[in-house]
Each structure stands twice: as C-alpha cells, then as structure tokens.
Design a protein around this motif. Structure first.
Motif, PDB file in Angstrom:
ATOM      1  N   LEU A 188     -12.696  59.590   2.911  1.00 23.07           N
ATOM      2  CA  LEU A 188     -12.499  60.887   3.558  1.00 23.07           C
ATOM      3  C   LEU A 188     -13.003  60.846   5.002  1.00 23.07           C
ATOM      4  CD1 LEU A 188     -11.740  63.890   3.443  1.00 23.07           C
ATOM      5  CD2 LEU A 188     -14.013  64.347   2.523  1.00 23.07           C
ATOM      6  N   LEU A 189     -14.172  60.225   5.205  1.00 28.66           N
ATOM      7  CA  LEU A 189     -14.734  60.104   6.544  1.00 28.66           C
ATOM      8  C   LEU A 189     -13.832  59.254   7.438  1.00 28.66           C
ATOM      9  CD1 LEU A 189     -17.088  60.639   8.486  1.00 28.66           C
ATOM     10  CD2 LEU A 189     -18.212  58.591   7.568  1.00 28.66           C
ATOM     11  N   ILE A 190     -13.309  58.162   6.864  1.00 29.97           N
ATOM     12  CA  ILE A 190     -12.405  57.282   7.618  1.00 29.97           C
ATOM     13  C   ILE A 190     -11.148  58.040   8.037  1.00 29.97           C
ATOM     14  CG2 ILE A 190     -10.899  55.261   7.444  1.00 29.97           C
ATOM     15  CD1 ILE A 190     -13.059  53.973   5.681  1.00 29.97           C
ATOM     16  N   ASN A 191     -10.593  58.820   7.088  1.00 26.35           N
ATOM     17  CA  ASN A 191      -9.375  59.579   7.389  1.00 26.35           C
ATOM     18  C   ASN A 191      -9.612  60.601   8.494  1.00 26.35           C
ATOM     19  OD1 ASN A 191      -7.966  58.157   5.469  1.00 26.35           O
ATOM     20  ND2 ASN A 191      -8.104  59.733   3.894  1.00 26.35           N
ATOM     21  N   ARG A 192     -10.781  61.248   8.449  1.00 24.95           N
ATOM     22  CA  ARG A 192     -11.080  62.249   9.472  1.00 24.95           C
ATOM     23  C   ARG A 192     -11.292  61.583  10.837  1.00 24.95           C
ATOM     24  NH1 ARG A 192     -15.130  66.215   5.982  1.00 24.95           N
ATOM     25  NH2 ARG A 192     -13.456  67.309   4.871  1.00 24.95           N
ATOM     26  N   GLU A 193     -11.947  60.420  10.828  1.00 22.86           N
ATOM     27  CA  GLU A 193     -12.141  59.693  12.081  1.00 22.86           C
ATOM     28  C   GLU A 193     -10.797  59.234  12.634  1.00 22.86           C
ATOM     29  OE1 GLU A 193     -14.869  56.605  11.059  1.00 22.86           O
ATOM     30  OE2 GLU A 193     -16.631  57.846  11.443  1.00 22.86           O
ATOM     31  N   LYS A 194      -9.897  58.797  11.750  1.00 21.35           N
ATOM     32  CA  LYS A 194      -8.561  58.400  12.168  1.00 21.35           C
ATOM     33  C   LYS A 194      -7.829  59.566  12.825  1.00 21.35           C
ATOM     34  CE  LYS A 194      -7.342  54.646   8.985  1.00 21.35           C
ATOM     35  NZ  LYS A 194      -6.443  54.274   7.862  1.00 21.35           N
ATOM     36  N   ALA A 195      -7.950  60.742  12.194  1.00 21.64           N
ATOM     37  CA  ALA A 195      -7.277  61.925  12.728  1.00 21.64           C
ATOM     38  C   ALA A 195      -7.810  62.267  14.117  1.00 21.64           C
ATOM     39  CB  ALA A 195      -7.464  63.108  11.776  1.00 21.64           C
ATOM     40  N   GLU A 196      -9.145  62.145  14.301  1.00 24.79           N
ATOM     41  CA  GLU A 196      -9.752  62.453  15.601  1.00 24.79           C
ATOM     42  C   GLU A 196      -9.320  61.434  16.646  1.00 24.79           C
ATOM     43  OE1 GLU A 196     -14.192  63.091  17.598  1.00 24.79           O
ATOM     44  OE2 GLU A 196     -13.974  62.787  15.439  1.00 24.79           O
ATOM     45  N   ILE A 197      -9.290  60.152  16.269  1.00 30.53           N
ATOM     46  CA  ILE A 197      -8.859  59.092  17.183  1.00 30.53           C
ATOM     47  C   ILE A 197      -7.398  59.284  17.568  1.00 30.53           C
ATOM     48  CG2 ILE A 197      -8.403  56.612  17.374  1.00 30.53           C
ATOM     49  CD1 ILE A 197     -10.908  56.179  15.627  1.00 30.53           C
ATOM     50  N   ASN A 198      -6.579  59.619  16.556  1.00 34.54           N
ATOM     51  CA  ASN A 198      -5.153  59.836  16.823  1.00 34.54           C
ATOM     52  C   ASN A 198      -4.936  61.004  17.778  1.00 34.54           C
ATOM     53  OD1 ASN A 198      -4.376  57.724  15.193  1.00 34.54           O
ATOM     54  ND2 ASN A 198      -4.016  58.992  13.396  1.00 34.54           N
ATOM     55  N   SER A 199      -5.752  62.043  17.621  1.00 32.20           N
ATOM     56  CA  SER A 199      -5.632  63.210  18.490  1.00 32.20           C
ATOM     57  C   SER A 199      -5.960  62.831  19.943  1.00 32.20           C
ATOM     58  CB  SER A 199      -6.571  64.318  18.013  1.00 32.20           C
ATOM     59  OG  SER A 199      -6.514  65.429  18.876  1.00 32.20           O
ATOM     60  N   ILE A 200      -7.038  62.061  20.124  1.00 29.57           N
ATOM     61  CA  ILE A 200      -7.422  61.623  21.474  1.00 29.57           C
ATOM     62  C   ILE A 200      -6.354  60.694  22.052  1.00 29.57           C
ATOM     63  CG2 ILE A 200      -9.125  60.299  22.803  1.00 29.57           C
ATOM     64  CD1 ILE A 200     -11.232  61.259  20.764  1.00 29.57           C
ATOM     65  N   ALA A 201      -5.877  59.775  21.202  1.00 30.07           N
ATOM     66  CA  ALA A 201      -4.854  58.827  21.659  1.00 30.07           C
ATOM     67  C   ALA A 201      -3.573  59.543  22.049  1.00 30.07           C
ATOM     68  CB  ALA A 201      -4.574  57.801  20.557  1.00 30.07           C
TER      69      ALA A 201
END
Length: 393
Positions: free
Chosen positions: A114-127
C-alpha cells in the motif's frame, strides 16, 4: 509468545472473489454497443480507444478504456467512458471481500505494498507535471516550425471554415491547432483529413483552449465572451457573433468579443470557471452542442439518457446564472431520427442548400441574448487597454 498469537484456525488470508477479463470485456461491449473481439488491449496505464455504435462519421464519438491497479487493494480495475460525455465508469475484478483475521506477516506485506502504491502515485503526479511542462515546450517549438494553414485543408473545406487564424498544417493536409493555457502554448491538436482528432502525447490538455477574437478585442476585459466545444463550431460562432453585433451595435465601430473553443463538453465547464473569474463584467454566452441523437439512442438501450452538450451547459448556467445558452435546433436524418447537432452543422447544412444567409439561424438565436444595456464601450479606454489581437485570415 505463542499465547499472544490468534488461534491457528483464525489465521487466514482475506478471501477475495475475482472476476475475469471476460467479464470486463462484456461490460465494455455493452457500454460501447459493439464487439471487442478483434481488439481488446489489456495493457495497463494507457487509454485504449474504440469506436462506438453511436460514432458519427467514425470519429466524433469514441469510447475509451484504461486498465490500472487500485492503490488500496492492488486490484485490477478499468475506467471506461464515451468521449465527450462527462461521466466515467469503473469496473473492478473484485466481487466481494470477506474480512477475517489476516496473517500478521501477510498484513505487513499488504501495508508495505500500500505504501509503495501511494509513493508510486505521488511520483507519477510529480512526473506528470514535469512531463507536461517539457512537452509543452516541445509543442511550442514544433508549432513554430510548421507552415501556416492555407484554408484548402480537407477538414477546413468540409467544415466550410473561412478563418484559419493561427492554425498550421502538415504535409498530408492535417490541421494543427495550438492549444493555450495559463498564458502559453502547451499542447497541439491535430485534425486529419478525415476529421480524426489527436492531442500531443504527454502534453497538458486539461483547461486548454483555442480562440478566435475580434480585431479590436480587449483581452483584459472583453464585452462579450462566447464558449463553444470544437474549433469548427467556435469558428462558425465567431462569424455569427460578428454579424449579430454588427446588426445590433451599428454605432459602435469597434467590436469587442472573443470566442473560446473548449475542445469538448468536459472542457466546457472547466473553461467556464476560468471565464467567470477572469471576466466578471463580460456578457457570457454558451454556444452549446445539441446531442439529441445520443440521448435517443441511450434511451433505446434502456440506459440513462444524456444530452451531454446541453446538460453541461445547464450545469454551468446553474452555477453561474449570468451565462446564457444558445442551443442549435435538432436536425433529423432521412429516417426521421434525431442527429447530434452543433452550430457548424447548421452552417454546413445551410450552405449545402445554397442559403444566401447561412448564419441566419445562429444570428436569430444570439439576437435574443445580446443585451444593449450591458454594453457601454468607452472608445478611449478600449484603445488604451487593447493588446495585440490575432490577425484573422
């Protein structure tokens, strides 16, 4: 420490019943009204386009779907919608979840995922933000290198367009539309000779627009702002507005208005928010699309019927009562069935019938909306505040 652990009979993974991709395919086929047997792409994180049973000329009304994994439960999900409609639906592979005591080790793994998925979502948003910025700069560079549209491009000819403004062209006759937002060019729309519309991948489309403006438009505080969906519709409204204002304001030589193409009905509401905030004193008119044909077809399929263009215009008017609506009359085909209609369709029909005044229907509609008492133009102020306007060909 064994006495602190739950009973072994209670240590079970959460039981999740899952649906297969065949179920998703059946749902999409029912929604789009056509078979996907020859093309059902399940690649994740990518929009896949399909024609629908209501497609007009094979490009105006398309469906799209995208597979992705849910952040909370990592379940395979699918968003799907009809392009041009505001509502988006979601399918998920999970049928039901029976909550039981979860093995502590598995619980830790789920929390980590869950933490990985949320970090991915945040990274994707910045990217995404950085990608949109970079792609916008590339779009501006490409646009500067392209030749000016001549007016002989198939799409422009078919839509009976006269004003090409700042449109560019490709060698195959495709039209390139510069899309603006926040004071800069940030995306390009290509319209092929057969009318298929595409946007530059990775560049920002949300809140982007194209516009036509009167020669003496005061962009800081125009007297009139017209909103339309597509570029061809906006161009038709531009000439209709020009003729309407000439008729009603003959003593005011400098017309002051802008027509904004919001690209589709989803963009209409977002651009209306910007216009309402930026131009509080302007008279604002929505040249809405009349999607009566789609409404009837949805009703025939026992779906909740929607006239997307009119519904979106009504939402805007409910939110901003000073916005007015100019709705084109409904057209019928040879069978007496209703057709989706925009103001460009009305113009093209009139020209095909060799009508000497093809804009008369739009002029009549706009004449009932423009208000003389709200239009007081101080010529000196207009001259001082006018910025460089587009040179219309």
């Amino acid at each position: 420490l064994e006495k602190y652990l739950p009973d072994a009979s209670q240590i079970q993974s959460a039981t999740v019943q899952k649906k297969g991709l065949d179920d998703c395919k059946a749902v999409l086929e029912a929604h789009f009204g056509r078979s996907l047997s020859n093309g059902f792409d399940t690649t994740t994180d990518k929009w896949h386009r399909v024609l629908t049973s209501t497609s007009k000329n094979n490009y105006d009304t398309k469906g799209a779907y995208r597979f992705f994994y849910g952040i909370d439960d990592n379940a395979l999900m699918c968003s799907y919608r009809i392009m041009g409609e505001n509502e988006c639906h979601t399918w998920t592979e999970n049928v039901a979840q029976v909550k039981k005591v979860i093995n502590p080790h598995e619980q830790a793994i789920n929390a980590q995922q869950l933490l990985i998925n949320r970090e991915k979502a945040e990274i994707n948003s910045i990217a995404k933000v950085w990608t949109e910025k970079a792609r916008g700069e590339i779009a501006a560079k490409i646009y500067s290198l392209l030749p000016q549209a001549t007016g002989n491009e198939p799409y422009i000819v078919n839509k009976k367009m006269v004003c090409v403004g700042d449109m560019k062209r490709l060698e195959d006759g495709s039209v390139i539309i510069p899309l603006y937002g926040e004071g800069k060019l940030r995306n390009l729309q290509s319209i092929s000779p057969n009318g298929e519309k595409r946007y530059m991948a990775g560049a920002k489309k949300e809140n982007s627009y194209f516009y036509f403006a009167s020669e003496n438009c005061n962009f800081k505080n125009p007297q009139f702002v017209f909103l339309a969906e597509g570029v061809a519709t906006a161009e038709s409204v531009f000439w209709g507005a020009e003729l309407t204002l000439q008729r009603h304001f003959q003593d005011l030589p400098k017309q002051d208005f802008i027509v904004i193409a919001c690209l589709d009905c989803n963009g209409l509401g977002k651009i209306a928010d910007i216009v309402a905030q930026k131009y509080p004193n302007a008279q604002k008119i929505i040249a809405a699309d009349n999607d009566a044909g789609t409404y009837d077809k949805m009703a025939a399929r026992n779906e909740k019927p929607r006239n997307a263009g009119l519904d979106e215009a009504n939402k805007i008017q409910a939110k901003y009562p000073d916005f007015q609506i100019a709705l084109p009359p409904t057209r019928l085909n040879e069978k007496g069935e209703k057709l989706n209609t925009d103001w460009n369709d009305i113009l093209v029909d009139a020209i095909s019938k060799q009508d000497k005044n093809p804009h008369k229907t739009l002029i009549s509609s706009l004449s009932n909306l423009v208000k003389r008492e709200n239009t007081v133009i101080k010529q000196e102020e207009l001259h001082n505040n006018t910025v460089a306007s587009k040179k219309l060909k």
